[in-house]
Design a protein around this motif. Structure first.
Motif, PDB file in Angstrom:
ATOM      1  N   UNK A 114       5.055  -5.534 -13.579  1.00 47.04           N
ATOM      2  CA  UNK A 114       4.816  -5.506 -11.987  1.00 47.04           C
ATOM      3  C   UNK A 114       5.102  -6.796 -11.398  1.00 47.04           C
ATOM      4  N   UNK A 115       6.155  -6.883 -10.428  1.00 53.34           N
ATOM      5  CA  UNK A 115       6.347  -8.382  -9.866  1.00 53.34           C
ATOM      6  C   UNK A 115       6.211  -8.642  -8.481  1.00 53.34           C
ATOM      7  N   UNK A 116       5.821  -9.818  -7.897  1.00 56.73           N
ATOM      8  CA  UNK A 116       5.512  -9.798  -6.650  1.00 56.73           C
ATOM      9  C   UNK A 116       6.791 -10.370  -5.696  1.00 56.73           C
ATOM     10  N   UNK A 117       6.800 -10.581  -4.486  1.00 54.88           N
ATOM     11  CA  UNK A 117       7.932 -10.865  -3.862  1.00 54.88           C
ATOM     12  C   UNK A 117       8.762 -12.081  -4.189  1.00 54.88           C
ATOM     13  N   UNK A 118       8.073 -13.095  -4.881  1.00 57.48           N
ATOM     14  CA  UNK A 118       8.437 -14.194  -5.674  1.00 57.48           C
ATOM     15  C   UNK A 118       9.014 -13.961  -7.034  1.00 57.48           C
ATOM     16  N   UNK A 119       9.120 -12.674  -7.370  1.00 56.12           N
ATOM     17  CA  UNK A 119       9.570 -12.306  -8.949  1.00 56.12           C
ATOM     18  C   UNK A 119       8.492 -12.952  -9.813  1.00 56.12           C
ATOM     19  N   UNK A 120       7.361 -13.110  -9.555  1.00 57.14           N
ATOM     20  CA  UNK A 120       6.081 -13.679 -10.405  1.00 57.14           C
ATOM     21  C   UNK A 120       5.519 -12.356 -10.926  1.00 57.14           C
ATOM     22  N   UNK A 149       0.725   3.254 -15.191  1.00 53.16           N
ATOM     23  CA  UNK A 149       1.390   2.424 -14.032  1.00 53.16           C
ATOM     24  C   UNK A 149       0.846   3.184 -12.840  1.00 53.16           C
ATOM     25  N   UNK A 150       0.630   4.429 -12.537  1.00 52.03           N
ATOM     26  CA  UNK A 150       0.080   4.941 -11.283  1.00 52.03           C
ATOM     27  C   UNK A 150      -1.320   4.420 -11.023  1.00 52.03           C
ATOM     28  N   UNK A 159      -3.932  -2.749  -7.336  1.00 50.04           N
ATOM     29  CA  UNK A 159      -3.213  -4.033  -7.286  1.00 50.04           C
ATOM     30  C   UNK A 159      -3.848  -4.556  -5.794  1.00 50.04           C
ATOM     31  N   UNK A 160      -4.277  -5.834  -5.804  1.00 52.09           N
ATOM     32  CA  UNK A 160      -4.577  -6.529  -4.682  1.00 52.09           C
ATOM     33  C   UNK A 160      -3.208  -6.877  -3.568  1.00 52.09           C
ATOM     34  N   UNK A 161      -2.252  -6.936  -4.117  1.00 55.35           N
ATOM     35  CA  UNK A 161      -1.016  -7.009  -3.316  1.00 55.35           C
ATOM     36  C   UNK A 161       0.016  -5.981  -3.650  1.00 55.35           C
ATOM     37  N   UNK A 162       0.855  -5.623  -2.618  1.00 55.47           N
ATOM     38  CA  UNK A 162       1.884  -4.623  -2.887  1.00 55.47           C
ATOM     39  C   UNK A 162       2.900  -5.053  -3.832  1.00 55.47           C
ATOM     40  N   UNK A 163       3.191  -4.252  -4.636  1.00 59.64           N
ATOM     41  CA  UNK A 163       4.464  -4.756  -5.840  1.00 59.64           C
ATOM     42  C   UNK A 163       5.693  -4.910  -4.946  1.00 59.64           C
ATOM     43  N   UNK A 164       6.500  -6.047  -5.274  1.00 56.66           N
ATOM     44  CA  UNK A 164       7.849  -6.329  -4.800  1.00 56.66           C
ATOM     45  C   UNK A 164       8.936  -5.321  -5.630  1.00 56.66           C
ATOM     46  N   UNK A 165       8.526  -5.539  -7.004  1.00 56.33           N
ATOM     47  CA  UNK A 165       9.466  -5.018  -8.135  1.00 56.33           C
ATOM     48  C   UNK A 165       8.659  -4.492  -9.210  1.00 56.33           C
ATOM     49  N   UNK A 166       9.325  -3.486  -9.932  1.00 58.85           N
ATOM     50  CA  UNK A 166       8.768  -2.788 -10.915  1.00 58.85           C
ATOM     51  C   UNK A 166       9.837  -2.877 -12.109  1.00 58.85           C
ATOM     52  N   UNK A 207       3.549   3.078  -3.391  1.00 63.76           N
ATOM     53  CA  UNK A 207       3.097   1.548  -3.794  1.00 63.76           C
ATOM     54  C   UNK A 207       3.871   0.787  -2.577  1.00 63.76           C
ATOM     55  N   UNK A 208       4.761   1.086  -2.102  1.00 64.74           N
ATOM     56  CA  UNK A 208       5.635   0.064  -1.396  1.00 64.74           C
ATOM     57  C   UNK A 208       6.502  -0.527  -1.811  1.00 64.74           C
ATOM     58  N   UNK A 209       6.778  -0.308  -3.264  1.00 64.88           N
ATOM     59  CA  UNK A 209       7.858  -0.964  -3.989  1.00 64.88           C
ATOM     60  C   UNK A 209       9.195  -1.392  -3.449  1.00 64.88           C
ATOM     61  N   UNK A 210       9.972  -2.433  -3.615  1.00 63.54           N
ATOM     62  CA  UNK A 210      11.199  -2.242  -3.043  1.00 63.54           C
ATOM     63  C   UNK A 210      12.363  -2.351  -3.965  1.00 63.54           C
ATOM     64  N   UNK A 211      11.990  -2.336  -5.249  1.00 60.18           N
ATOM     65  CA  UNK A 211      13.150  -2.705  -6.303  1.00 60.18           C
ATOM     66  C   UNK A 211      12.438  -2.356  -7.599  1.00 60.18           C
ATOM     67  N   UNK A 212      13.512  -1.592  -8.257  1.00 59.74           N
ATOM     68  CA  UNK A 212      13.011  -0.967  -9.515  1.00 59.74           C
ATOM     69  C   UNK A 212      14.219  -1.530 -10.739  1.00 59.74           C
TER      70      UNK A 212
END
Length: 70
Positions: A1-7, A17-18, A24-31, A48-53
């Protein structure tokens, strides 16, 4: 699970996963998945609001989330 900065936020198994996405404390940007994206995983990611898989294979592609094959 990655954040907006791909970290990496967290490294988990697909089975957890579910529950992990809900905690999580922050929404994931990518999985990133080392395997196949299933409809169940996709539903959890959308909720979860993920934007990229990123995955090797896709059992479904019916989503607004950006999908990348590796």
């Amino acid at each position: 699970i990655l954040n907006k900065n791909m970290k990496e936020i967290k490294k988990i198994s697909v089975k957890s996963l579910a529950s992990s996405l809900k905690k999580l404390d922050e929404s994931p940007y990518a999985i990133s998945i080392d395997g196949t994206l299933t409809a169940h995983i996709l539903k959890d990611a959308e909720e979860s609001g993920c934007r990229l898989i990123i995955a090797k294979n896709f059992a479904t592609t019916d989503t607004k989330i950006k999908l990348i094959s590796i």
